[in-house]
Scaffold this motif. Structure first.
Motif, PDB file in Angstrom:
ATOM      1  N   GLU A 115       1.029  -0.646   0.099  1.00 55.86           N
ATOM      2  CA  GLU A 115       0.023   0.033  -0.351  1.00 55.86           C
ATOM      3  C   GLU A 115       1.067   1.949   0.032  1.00 55.86           C
ATOM      4  OE1 GLU A 115      -3.918   2.396   2.783  1.00 55.86           O
ATOM      5  OE2 GLU A 115      -2.338  -0.045   3.335  1.00 55.86           O
ATOM      6  N   THR A 116       0.666   2.347  -0.676  1.00 52.97           N
ATOM      7  CA  THR A 116       1.665   3.414  -1.048  1.00 52.97           C
ATOM      8  C   THR A 116       0.739   4.387  -0.647  1.00 52.97           C
ATOM      9  OG1 THR A 116       2.916   2.156  -2.819  1.00 52.97           O
ATOM     10  CG2 THR A 116       3.330   4.742  -2.648  1.00 52.97           C
ATOM     11  N   MET A 117       1.096   5.447   0.381  1.00 50.20           N
ATOM     12  CA  MET A 117       0.986   6.803   0.157  1.00 50.20           C
ATOM     13  C   MET A 117       2.395   7.470   0.160  1.00 50.20           C
ATOM     14  SD  MET A 117      -0.713   5.473   4.245  1.00 50.20           S
ATOM     15  CE  MET A 117      -1.967   4.645   4.305  1.00 50.20           C
ATOM     16  N   LYS A 118       1.433   8.522  -1.344  1.00 45.32           N
ATOM     17  CA  LYS A 118       2.491   9.605  -1.061  1.00 45.32           C
ATOM     18  C   LYS A 118       2.148  11.041  -1.005  1.00 45.32           C
ATOM     19  CE  LYS A 118       3.385   7.199  -6.192  1.00 45.32           C
ATOM     20  NZ  LYS A 118       3.716   7.348  -6.635  1.00 45.32           N
ATOM     21  N   SER A 119       2.547  12.219  -0.879  1.00 46.32           N
ATOM     22  CA  SER A 119       2.341  13.180  -0.235  1.00 46.32           C
ATOM     23  C   SER A 119       1.536  13.931  -1.247  1.00 46.32           C
ATOM     24  CB  SER A 119       3.474  13.939   1.053  1.00 46.32           C
ATOM     25  OG  SER A 119       4.411  13.939  -0.254  1.00 46.32           O
ATOM     26  N   ASN A 120       2.169  13.553  -2.552  1.00 48.78           N
ATOM     27  CA  ASN A 120       1.300  14.557  -3.648  1.00 48.78           C
ATOM     28  C   ASN A 120       0.605  14.140  -4.227  1.00 48.78           C
ATOM     29  OD1 ASN A 120       0.787  16.446  -5.362  1.00 48.78           O
ATOM     30  ND2 ASN A 120       3.253  16.215  -6.061  1.00 48.78           N
ATOM     31  N   PRO A 121      -0.618  14.869  -3.991  1.00 53.37           N
ATOM     32  CA  PRO A 121      -1.820  13.937  -5.003  1.00 53.37           C
ATOM     33  C   PRO A 121      -1.857  13.270  -6.361  1.00 53.37           C
ATOM     34  CG  PRO A 121      -2.444  16.125  -3.962  1.00 53.37           C
ATOM     35  CD  PRO A 121      -1.134  16.138  -3.602  1.00 53.37           C
ATOM     36  N   ASP A 122      -1.041  15.177  -7.027  1.00 57.12           N
ATOM     37  CA  ASP A 122      -0.864  14.413  -7.874  1.00 57.12           C
ATOM     38  C   ASP A 122      -0.155  13.259  -8.774  1.00 57.12           C
ATOM     39  OD1 ASP A 122      -2.077  17.450  -8.667  1.00 57.12           O
ATOM     40  OD2 ASP A 122      -0.142  18.359  -8.164  1.00 57.12           O
ATOM     41  N   GLU A 123       0.484  12.805  -8.233  1.00 56.99           N
ATOM     42  CA  GLU A 123       1.159  11.915  -8.338  1.00 56.99           C
ATOM     43  C   GLU A 123       0.403  10.458  -7.893  1.00 56.99           C
ATOM     44  OE1 GLU A 123       4.854  11.150  -5.571  1.00 56.99           O
ATOM     45  OE2 GLU A 123       5.500  12.976  -6.478  1.00 56.99           O
ATOM     46  N   LEU A 124      -0.382  10.733  -6.818  1.00 59.41           N
ATOM     47  CA  LEU A 124      -1.139   9.717  -7.186  1.00 59.41           C
ATOM     48  C   LEU A 124      -2.321   9.904  -8.153  1.00 59.41           C
ATOM     49  CD1 LEU A 124      -2.938   7.736  -5.184  1.00 59.41           C
ATOM     50  CD2 LEU A 124      -4.072   8.658  -3.968  1.00 59.41           C
ATOM     51  N   LYS A 125      -2.490  10.593  -8.702  1.00 53.64           N
ATOM     52  CA  LYS A 125      -4.074  10.712 -10.038  1.00 53.64           C
ATOM     53  C   LYS A 125      -2.985   9.867 -10.509  1.00 53.64           C
ATOM     54  CE  LYS A 125      -6.602  14.164 -12.232  1.00 53.64           C
ATOM     55  NZ  LYS A 125      -6.904  15.497 -12.362  1.00 53.64           N
ATOM     56  N   THR A 126      -1.723  11.029 -11.535  1.00 52.76           N
ATOM     57  CA  THR A 126      -0.746   9.961 -12.098  1.00 52.76           C
ATOM     58  C   THR A 126      -1.026   8.945 -12.241  1.00 52.76           C
ATOM     59  OG1 THR A 126       0.421  12.061 -12.479  1.00 52.76           O
ATOM     60  CG2 THR A 126       1.492   9.460 -13.316  1.00 52.76           C
ATOM     61  N   THR A 127      -0.532   7.647 -10.969  1.00 51.93           N
ATOM     62  CA  THR A 127      -0.849   6.075 -10.809  1.00 51.93           C
ATOM     63  C   THR A 127      -2.620   5.681 -11.308  1.00 51.93           C
ATOM     64  OG1 THR A 127       0.604   6.993  -9.322  1.00 51.93           O
ATOM     65  CG2 THR A 127      -0.776   4.458  -9.501  1.00 51.93           C
ATOM     66  N   VAL A 128      -2.750   6.472 -10.765  1.00 50.87           N
ATOM     67  CA  VAL A 128      -4.504   5.791 -11.091  1.00 50.87           C
ATOM     68  C   VAL A 128      -4.665   5.792 -12.674  1.00 50.87           C
ATOM     69  CG1 VAL A 128      -7.205   6.023 -10.926  1.00 50.87           C
ATOM     70  CG2 VAL A 128      -5.598   6.486  -8.984  1.00 50.87           C
ATOM     71  N   GLU A 129      -4.402   7.030 -13.619  1.00 52.61           N
ATOM     72  CA  GLU A 129      -4.919   6.565 -14.976  1.00 52.61           C
ATOM     73  C   GLU A 129      -3.563   5.838 -15.211  1.00 52.61           C
ATOM     74  OE1 GLU A 129      -3.278  11.140 -15.609  1.00 52.61           O
ATOM     75  OE2 GLU A 129      -5.459  11.932 -15.267  1.00 52.61           O
ATOM     76  N   GLU A 130      -2.329   5.592 -14.937  1.00 52.09           N
ATOM     77  CA  GLU A 130      -1.565   4.826 -15.562  1.00 52.09           C
ATOM     78  C   GLU A 130      -1.835   3.169 -15.688  1.00 52.09           C
ATOM     79  OE1 GLU A 130       2.692   5.192 -13.635  1.00 52.09           O
ATOM     80  OE2 GLU A 130       2.911   6.521 -14.691  1.00 52.09           O
ATOM     81  N   ARG A 131      -2.655   3.178 -14.024  1.00 54.18           N
ATOM     82  CA  ARG A 131      -3.231   1.685 -13.807  1.00 54.18           C
ATOM     83  C   ARG A 131      -4.657   1.573 -14.649  1.00 54.18           C
ATOM     84  NH1 ARG A 131      -3.031  -0.263  -8.159  1.00 54.18           N
ATOM     85  NH2 ARG A 131      -3.980  -2.370  -9.352  1.00 54.18           N
ATOM     86  N   LYS A 132      -5.246   2.894 -15.116  1.00 57.11           N
ATOM     87  CA  LYS A 132      -6.621   2.738 -16.172  1.00 57.11           C
ATOM     88  C   LYS A 132      -6.086   2.305 -17.961  1.00 57.11           C
ATOM     89  CE  LYS A 132      -9.998   6.020 -13.249  1.00 57.11           C
ATOM     90  NZ  LYS A 132     -10.111   7.313 -13.732  1.00 57.11           N
TER      91      LYS A 132
END
Length: 576
Positions: free
Chosen positions: A75-92
């Motif tokens: 489980e990854t927790m990042k301080s920058n929400p943009d990075e999490l958004k990028t991860t979601v888009e990649e998995r999408k």
């Protein structure tokens, strides 16, 4: 305070997905990723090189031992929400392609079965995503390695910007963990919570913005209780490198300059008394054997089957007999480089690399709890003395036998090496004599060439002297020519100046002659015109008078013209 860095390796099964953003290296600025991977896999490549596929599988299975691959939840927790958004888009994007294909096939079936269906108006593809985008599940084994160098926190040297919390109680939720690290949220780039088959606990990797922030967190939180209710404390270590490797690449094989540690927390406690955790038997085979100290059928050497003087590997769970029986436990260390082994009778831990005991905690025979290894009383002292006498007898016998074998083998090797050296010396002597003969012939040839070169050198020196004299003469001549050139240039400039003055005078004379010629032509033309006029007109012209007006200052040109005209008329009168 001195600390030792660790290396975390995630060994993945063949078809397991690779977790995103797991790799890390504190030496990323000093070495490239390819160099780090090449250095890491150097030992594995050397061990597997030239082996058949079956032999490679056997070697990997030998180093894995009794360890089994399980699901690892990251489980990854990042301080920058943009990075999490990028991860979601990649998995999408990675999951959208098969979903889109299924949507297309389904739409085609609907069109064929119901051509008048209103679903025609719907889009062909509908993108969707389900699940927690920050959680990944892989299949593999976690490995812990210890570097063989110590660094002080007071020294200004490179350590790492990543820390690892080795054990966090499972009762502590992610929210509780975030509250525990809340004072350092601004300098934390990301956290990875790693859960494997180990019950009642998990591991956390924390990546900081800089090493100084990691040092501050280490000084503030290492050895600190997670909360005031439970006794569990935060045990931190610096992470030199975090890497992901496939099992077929030799991920379980030994790593150069690193010592593998037991993954089980209880087994780690046997070598480190800083932390106490609850005793459990589900984490590894070592703990299962510790709970049954009495002899059972499974407690036997895996190779020879003996049931006395047994040692179990803390890394992979392999059981082998001691060095006073058939040395299978030590042979296992030589083959796999698994350094730590525990004696099943008294739970003492032996370090093969350091050749000494490193245990700190053992299981009590009365209640089974983990306590410090101590012994008091006369009985214990006698048992100690008997055990020491027996151990020293075994040790002396084995050492004398090993010394005899060693020196006999050494004498054989020396005799063999001496014979080989004598043969090599004879061969080298013959080669040396042949080389000396060849060198004498070459020396004679070189002397002849030297004489020839000396003659050529004498001739060339003569030519050089002659050319030097000619060069001096040419330089003198060139100097004189340059002096003459300067004089001629001065004369040429003077002649050009005189020629220019002459040309100016000539042009002035030509201009005056042209004016005179124009006056003469005008006079002649006027005389001809007057001669052709009637007699009365000529008489009037002769009797006429010419009045010359005063020339104004603004028209000097017209005045000059009138003067010329009067002079011409006067001439015409004189002519008549």
């Amino acid at each position: 305070m001195s600390v030792s860095l660790i290396v975390i390796r995630l060994e993945l099964a063949e078809h397991s997905p690779v977790p995103a953003g797991f790799g890390f290296s504190a030496a990323a600025g000093e070495m490239s990723d390819e160099e780090i991977k090449k250095t890491t896999l150097a030992s594995a490549v050397a061990c597997l090189e030239g082996k058949s596929p079956g032999e490679k599988v056997a070697i990997i299975h030998q180093h894995l031992g009794r360890r089994e691959m399980t699901d690892v939840i990251i489980e990854t927790m990042k301080s920058n929400p943009d990075e999490l958004k990028t991860t979601v888009e990649e998995r999408k994007s990675s999951e959208a392609s098969p979903t889109a294909q299924r949507s297309k096939d389904h739409s085609k079936e609907c069109i064929n079965t119901a051509p008048d269906s209103p679903s025609k108006q719907l889009p062909d593809q509908i993108s969707f995503f389900s699940g927690n985008p920050s959680v990944e599940i892989v299949h593999g084994i976690m490995h812990l390695y210890k570097t063989n160098k110590m660094t002080s926190l007071k020294e200004d040297v490179r350590r790492s910007a990543m820390l690892c919390i080795l054990t966090v109680p499972a009762a502590m939720t992610s929210h509780d963990l975030m509250k525990f690290v809340a004072p350092f949220n601004e300098v934390i780039e990301q956290m990875k919570i790693i859960r494997d088959s180990t019950p009642n606990q998990y591991m956390v990797l924390i990546k900081f913005s800089a090493q100084a922030d990691a040092d501050s967190f280490y000084m503030a939180c290492n050895g600190r209780q997670f909360n005031s209710i439970e006794d569990d404390v935060c045990q931190l270590v610096y992470v030199e490198r975090a890497e992901v490797l496939k099992s077929e690449d030799g991920a379980s094989l030994p790593v150069m300059d690193l010592t593998e540690l037991p993954k089980c927390t209880v087994c780690l406690e046997r070598m480190d008394e800083s932390v106490n955790h609850s005793f459990h038997s589900q984490c590894c085979p070592v703990c299962r054997y510790c709970q049954t100290p009495e002899p059972v059928e499974e407690n036997k050497c895996f190779e020879c089957g003996v049931q006395e003087n047994l040692w179990i590997c803390l890394i992979c769970g392999h059981i082998g007999c001691g060095r006073y029986v058939s040395r299978h436990a030590y042979k296992h260390f030589e083959e796999t480089q698994h350094t730590y082994a525990m004696q099943l009778t008294n739970h003492r831990v032996w370090d093969y690399a350091g050749d000494n005991y490193v245990h700190r905690l053992v299981a009590s025979k009365t209640d089974g709890k983990i306590v410090q290894y101590e012994c008091e009383g006369d009985t214990c002292q006698e048992e100690k003395i008997d055990a020491l006498q027996l151990e020293y007898s075994y040790l002396l016998t084995s050492q004398l036998e090993s010394q005899r074998i060693y020196w006999e083998n050494k004498i054989v090797r020396i005799e063999k090496d001496t014979a080989e050296e004598i043969n090599n010396m004879k061969t080298k002597f013959k080669e040396t004599i042949e080389k000396c003969d060849n060198l004498e012939h070459k020396l004679n040839d070189l002397l002849k060439e030297k004489q020839s070169v000396e003659r050529r050198c004498t001739q060339l020196n003569t030519k050089v002297a002659k050319l030097t004299n000619e060069l001096k003469e040419e330089q003198e001549m060139n100097k004189c020519l340059r002096a003459n050139q300067v004089l001629l240039q001065n004369k040429l400039k003077e002649e050009e100046r005189v020629l220019k003055e002459t040309c100016d005078q000539k042009d002035l004379q030509i201009t005056e002659i042209q004016e005179q010629l124009r006056d003469v032509m005008f006079y002649l033309e006027t005389q001809q015109k007057i001669n052709h006029l009637p007699a009365e007109t000529r008489q009037e012209i002769q009797e006429g008078q010419i009045n010359i007006a005063m020339a104004s200052a603004s028209s000097p040109a017209s005045s000059g013209s009138s003067g010329k005209l009067s002079s011409r008329k006067g001439r015409s009168k004189r002519g008549k």
